[in-house]
Design an enzyme around this catalytic site. Sequence first.
Site, PDB file in Angstrom:
ATOM      1  N   ALA A 108       0.197  -0.930  -0.152  1.00 20.64           N
ATOM      2  CA  ALA A 108       0.241  -0.481  -0.215  1.00 20.64           C
ATOM      3  C   ALA A 108       1.196   0.907  -0.327  1.00 20.64           C
ATOM      4  CB  ALA A 108      -1.032  -0.065   1.060  1.00 20.64           C
ATOM      5  N   CYS A 109       2.435   0.420  -0.070  1.00 22.04           N
ATOM      6  CA  CYS A 109       3.032   2.038   0.057  1.00 22.04           C
ATOM      7  C   CYS A 109       4.088   2.499  -1.310  1.00 22.04           C
ATOM      8  CB  CYS A 109       4.135   2.154   1.596  1.00 22.04           C
ATOM      9  SG  CYS A 109       5.181   3.105   1.276  1.00 22.04           S
ATOM     10  N   GLY A 110       3.727   3.429  -1.707  1.00 25.02           N
ATOM     11  CA  GLY A 110       4.344   4.159  -2.657  1.00 25.02           C
ATOM     12  C   GLY A 110       5.740   4.421  -3.154  1.00 25.02           C
TER      13      GLY A 110
END
Length: 143
Positions: free
Chosen positions: A11-13
């Site tokens: 979920a983390c770019g």
Amino acid sequence: MTDIVIYHNPACGTSRNTLALIRNSGVEPHVVEYLKSPPSRALLVEMIGRAGMAPRDLLRQKGTPYAELGLDDASLTNDALLDAMIEHPVLINRPLVVTPLGVRLCRPSEAVLDILPDAQKGAFAKEDGEQVVDADGRRVTPA
């Protein structure tokens, strides 16, 4: 084959960009979704030490129970901070990458380039369009 492990949050770019940079070097890393499979306390201590960090340096504040747990208290010991990270893995900042050349918290994502044993295979731009590696596989330095 180079053995690389990324402690990843899909979920983390920043984590996604780091994973893509590892793959751009021609290596498929071992991906550990640390929120589902957190590292043991001993492994966490080892990685923090190999990265040359203190436990506080690995604490994530944003989107975590950091404030509610009072982790901003400077008098808390390293053991207390480690206990919090083990109990609440979301407190472990990401992505943490382990390669034969070292361990690094890859924020920004291009920090992974410092510990990848293999060169980049081609151009790479982050999800936001920022060019990080040119067509010849060389790191792009910001102007």
